[in-house]
Structures are given as C-alpha cells and as structure tokens.
Design a protein around this motif. Structure first.
Motif, PDB file in Angstrom:
ATOM      1  N   LEU A  42       3.305  -8.893   6.696  1.00 42.06           N
ATOM      2  CA  LEU A  42       2.861  -7.555   7.083  1.00 42.06           C
ATOM      3  C   LEU A  42       3.674  -6.491   6.348  1.00 42.06           C
ATOM      4  O   LEU A  42       4.877  -6.657   6.144  1.00 42.06           O
ATOM      5  CB  LEU A  42       3.036  -7.337   8.589  1.00 42.06           C
ATOM      6  N   ALA A  43       3.002  -5.392   5.979  1.00 46.40           N
ATOM      7  CA  ALA A  43       3.651  -4.184   5.461  1.00 46.40           C
ATOM      8  C   ALA A  43       3.343  -3.082   6.468  1.00 46.40           C
ATOM      9  O   ALA A  43       2.182  -2.772   6.723  1.00 46.40           O
ATOM     10  CB  ALA A  43       3.114  -3.831   4.083  1.00 46.40           C
ATOM     11  N   ILE A  44       4.386  -2.499   7.049  1.00 44.99           N
ATOM     12  CA  ILE A  44       4.219  -1.593   8.184  1.00 44.99           C
ATOM     13  C   ILE A  44       4.708  -0.199   7.816  1.00 44.99           C
ATOM     14  O   ILE A  44       5.853  -0.020   7.379  1.00 44.99           O
ATOM     15  CB  ILE A  44       5.005  -2.121   9.400  1.00 44.99           C
ATOM     16  N   GLY A  45       3.836   0.787   8.007  1.00 44.35           N
ATOM     17  CA  GLY A  45       4.207   2.176   7.770  1.00 44.35           C
ATOM     18  C   GLY A  45       4.469   2.473   6.309  1.00 44.35           C
ATOM     19  O   GLY A  45       3.937   1.832   5.410  1.00 44.35           O
ATOM     20  N   GLY A  46       5.303   3.486   6.079  1.00 40.94           N
ATOM     21  CA  GLY A  46       5.653   3.889   4.727  1.00 40.94           C
ATOM     22  C   GLY A  46       5.199   5.300   4.427  1.00 40.94           C
ATOM     23  O   GLY A  46       4.816   6.057   5.318  1.00 40.94           O
ATOM     24  N   THR A  47       5.247   5.638   3.157  1.00 44.83           N
ATOM     25  CA  THR A  47       4.860   6.970   2.714  1.00 44.83           C
ATOM     26  C   THR A  47       4.134   6.862   1.385  1.00 44.83           C
ATOM     27  O   THR A  47       4.432   5.976   0.584  1.00 44.83           O
ATOM     28  CB  THR A  47       6.091   7.903   2.610  1.00 44.83           C
ATOM     29  N   ASP A  48       3.189   7.735   1.179  1.00 47.58           N
ATOM     30  CA  ASP A  48       2.425   7.735  -0.072  1.00 47.58           C
ATOM     31  C   ASP A  48       2.895   8.909  -0.911  1.00 47.58           C
ATOM     32  O   ASP A  48       2.371  10.009  -0.827  1.00 47.58           O
ATOM     33  CB  ASP A  48       0.923   7.836   0.218  1.00 47.58           C
ATOM     34  N   GLU A  49       3.914   8.679  -1.711  1.00 43.32           N
ATOM     35  CA  GLU A  49       4.499   9.742  -2.532  1.00 43.32           C
ATOM     36  C   GLU A  49       3.531  10.241  -3.594  1.00 43.32           C
ATOM     37  O   GLU A  49       3.722  11.311  -4.150  1.00 43.32           O
ATOM     38  CB  GLU A  49       5.784   9.239  -3.185  1.00 43.32           C
ATOM     39  N   PRO A  89       0.801  -1.230   0.000  1.00 45.94           N
ATOM     40  CA  PRO A  89       0.000   0.000   0.000  1.00 45.94           C
ATOM     41  C   PRO A  89       0.835   1.281   0.000  1.00 45.94           C
ATOM     42  O   PRO A  89       0.402   2.299  -0.518  1.00 45.94           O
ATOM     43  CB  PRO A  89      -0.814  -0.104   1.290  1.00 45.94           C
ATOM     44  N   TYR A  90       2.028   1.249   0.603  1.00 43.46           N
ATOM     45  CA  TYR A  90       2.857   2.444   0.710  1.00 43.46           C
ATOM     46  C   TYR A  90       4.292   2.133   0.307  1.00 43.46           C
ATOM     47  O   TYR A  90       4.779   1.024   0.485  1.00 43.46           O
ATOM     48  CB  TYR A  90       2.852   2.991   2.148  1.00 43.46           C
ATOM     49  N   THR A  91       4.978   3.158  -0.177  1.00 43.65           N
ATOM     50  CA  THR A  91       6.408   3.076  -0.447  1.00 43.65           C
ATOM     51  C   THR A  91       7.140   3.167   0.885  1.00 43.65           C
ATOM     52  O   THR A  91       6.737   3.913   1.767  1.00 43.65           O
ATOM     53  CB  THR A  91       6.839   4.262  -1.343  1.00 43.65           C
ATOM     54  N   GLY A  92       8.216   2.429   1.022  1.00 42.21           N
ATOM     55  CA  GLY A  92       9.021   2.521   2.241  1.00 42.21           C
ATOM     56  C   GLY A  92       8.464   1.756   3.418  1.00 42.21           C
ATOM     57  O   GLY A  92       8.870   1.980   4.552  1.00 42.21           O
ATOM     58  N   SER A  93       7.524   0.830   3.160  1.00 46.05           N
ATOM     59  CA  SER A  93       6.985   0.001   4.243  1.00 46.05           C
ATOM     60  C   SER A  93       8.022  -1.029   4.671  1.00 46.05           C
ATOM     61  O   SER A  93       8.795  -1.519   3.857  1.00 46.05           O
ATOM     62  CB  SER A  93       5.727  -0.740   3.775  1.00 46.05           C
ATOM     63  N   ALA A  94       7.993  -1.369   5.941  1.00 48.40           N
ATOM     64  CA  ALA A  94       8.808  -2.473   6.443  1.00 48.40           C
ATOM     65  C   ALA A  94       8.025  -3.761   6.221  1.00 48.40           C
ATOM     66  O   ALA A  94       6.812  -3.796   6.439  1.00 48.40           O
ATOM     67  CB  ALA A  94       9.094  -2.283   7.925  1.00 48.40           C
ATOM     68  N   LEU A  95       8.696  -4.805   5.769  1.00 50.45           N
ATOM     69  CA  LEU A  95       8.054  -6.113   5.619  1.00 50.45           C
ATOM     70  C   LEU A  95       8.387  -6.964   6.832  1.00 50.45           C
ATOM     71  O   LEU A  95       9.512  -6.935   7.321  1.00 50.45           O
ATOM     72  CB  LEU A  95       8.560  -6.843   4.373  1.00 50.45           C
ATOM     73  N   ALA A  96       7.411  -7.722   7.295  1.00 54.99           N
ATOM     74  CA  ALA A  96       7.640  -8.602   8.436  1.00 54.99           C
ATOM     75  C   ALA A  96       6.784  -9.848   8.293  1.00 54.99           C
ATOM     76  O   ALA A  96       5.710  -9.822   7.695  1.00 54.99           O
ATOM     77  CB  ALA A  96       7.295  -7.900   9.745  1.00 54.99           C
ATOM     78  N   ASN A  97       7.275 -10.937   8.867  1.00 57.07           N
ATOM     79  CA  ASN A  97       6.531 -12.177   8.962  1.00 57.07           C
ATOM     80  C   ASN A  97       6.127 -12.331  10.419  1.00 57.07           C
ATOM     81  O   ASN A  97       6.971 -12.384  11.301  1.00 57.07           O
ATOM     82  CB  ASN A  97       7.413 -13.348   8.529  1.00 57.07           C
ATOM     83  N   MET A  98       4.832 -12.372  10.664  1.00 58.65           N
ATOM     84  CA  MET A  98       4.354 -12.554  12.036  1.00 58.65           C
ATOM     85  C   MET A  98       3.431 -13.753  12.046  1.00 58.65           C
ATOM     86  O   MET A  98       2.301 -13.686  11.560  1.00 58.65           O
ATOM     87  CB  MET A  98       3.648 -11.303  12.543  1.00 58.65           C
ATOM     88  N   GLY A  99       3.949 -14.872  12.536  1.00 57.84           N
ATOM     89  CA  GLY A  99       3.160 -16.094  12.603  1.00 57.84           C
ATOM     90  C   GLY A  99       2.705 -16.594  11.244  1.00 57.84           C
ATOM     91  O   GLY A  99       1.626 -17.154  11.112  1.00 57.84           O
TER      92      GLY A  99
END
Length: 189
Positions: free
Chosen positions: A128-135, A114-124
């Motif tokens: 997940l895509a966390i945070g970011g910016t909508d340029e 959904p956003y540029t600069g999101s952190a990717l994570a595996n949770m269980g």
C-alpha cells in the motif's frame, strides 16, 4: 565492526539474524547506493547488490519474502516516487567486501508511487501507498495538492489502484500494521 561505507541515515532491513544497510548520506550532498549486510554468524560486513540510484530511502516495508523501498531523497534534493523491490533471499546474497557486487542482481523497479511522501505498508501481502503530496500540481492558491488516498500495487497490471482514503492528510508518515490487523499511521504532517 563499522560499516565498510561510512554514512548517515541508511535504510535498515533485518532478516533472520542479519542486517542490511541500504543507501544513505555519505557527506553533505553526496548519497550512497551501497547495500552492505552484516552477517551475525561471522560478525562481518559483506557487499550486496547496490540500489539502482544513490539515495536516502524514506520508506520501507517487508512482506514474508520481499522487501520494498520507496520515497527516495536523491542528490538533486528532491523526493522521488520510486519503488524498488528485492526478494529477501536475493538481498542477503553477499560477496566479501573486497569484491564488487556487479554479478549480483537484486533490485526490481516498480511503477512510481502515485504521490510523493506516501507511507508504504504491507497489509496481508498487499503493498500500500498511503497519502502523500502531488508536488507537480502546485498552484499559487495551494502550494501542493495533499492526498488522503490509499493505493494498492497490483502486480498483474504493474500499476497502482486506489482502494480507499484516510480521514486526514498524511504526508511523510510511517505506517505500521498492528497485530489486531489495523493499520496505524504515525507522524508526518
């Protein structure tokens, strides 16, 4: 031994005792799609299926059997929201370096984050895509719309679904799941 494709900042993925180097800078303004695997059993590099686009991968996470790469920096000097996945067993299928990996099929494109600069994570097992910016929503008042949202990838609908928020804006952070089950966001701005 040195990598067959010399480059800087490859994304590194480990599986069992093998290491894959994915993408990276070859020289200024030239990017690589090469994926090369160092097999510790033979102490040799082998070619694997290349990434779908030449890029520097800024985010990666691994579940039990799948690797996810996202947030690519491409030759047009823009960060992309692309996400590619590969099963670890397919990723580590290799050919000798003197053969082209065109017969290998590894990478699958997922919907863009959904956003540029999101952190990717595996949770269980959930991506997940966390945070970011909508340029794309830049205005004169605020240069970019920064996100505090957490999105989960839903394979059944092939879409990202908002599942929560973060207390702070996090752009270009790194996410790490701790043994306690807590998700830690590190760095970014």
């Amino acid at each position: 031994p040195p990598m067959p494709t010399p480059r800087a900042v490859p994304c590194v993925i480990t599986h069992q005792s093998n290491v894959a180097a994915c993408g990276g800078f070859i020289v200024e303004e030239e990017y690589s799609a090469a994926v090369e695997v160092f097999m510790s059993s033979t102490s040799q590099w082998h070619r694997a299926a290349p990434l779908p686009i030449p890029c520097v991968v800024t985010q990666r996470t691994v579940t039990q059997d799948t690797c996810y790469l996202g947030g690519m920096l491409t030759s047009d000097e823009n960060f992309q929201r692309h996400v590619f996945s590969a099963s670890l067993s397919q990723l580590f299928q290799t050919l000798p370096c003197d053969q082209q990996p065109s017969a290998l099929h590894t990478w699958t494109s997922l919907p863009d984050m959904p956003y540029t600069g999101s952190a990717l994570a595996n949770m269980g097992g959930t991506l997940l895509a966390i945070g970011g910016t909508d340029e794309e929503t830049e205005t004169e008042e605020d240069e970019e719309k920064e996100a505090t949202t957490v999105h989960a990838y839903c394979p059944s609908t092939s879409s990202w679904v908002q599942v929560g928020t973060t207390p702070l804006v996090c752009v270009f952070s790194t996410a790490k799941l701790l043994p306690s089950g807590q998700l830690m966001l590190i760095g970014g701005f």
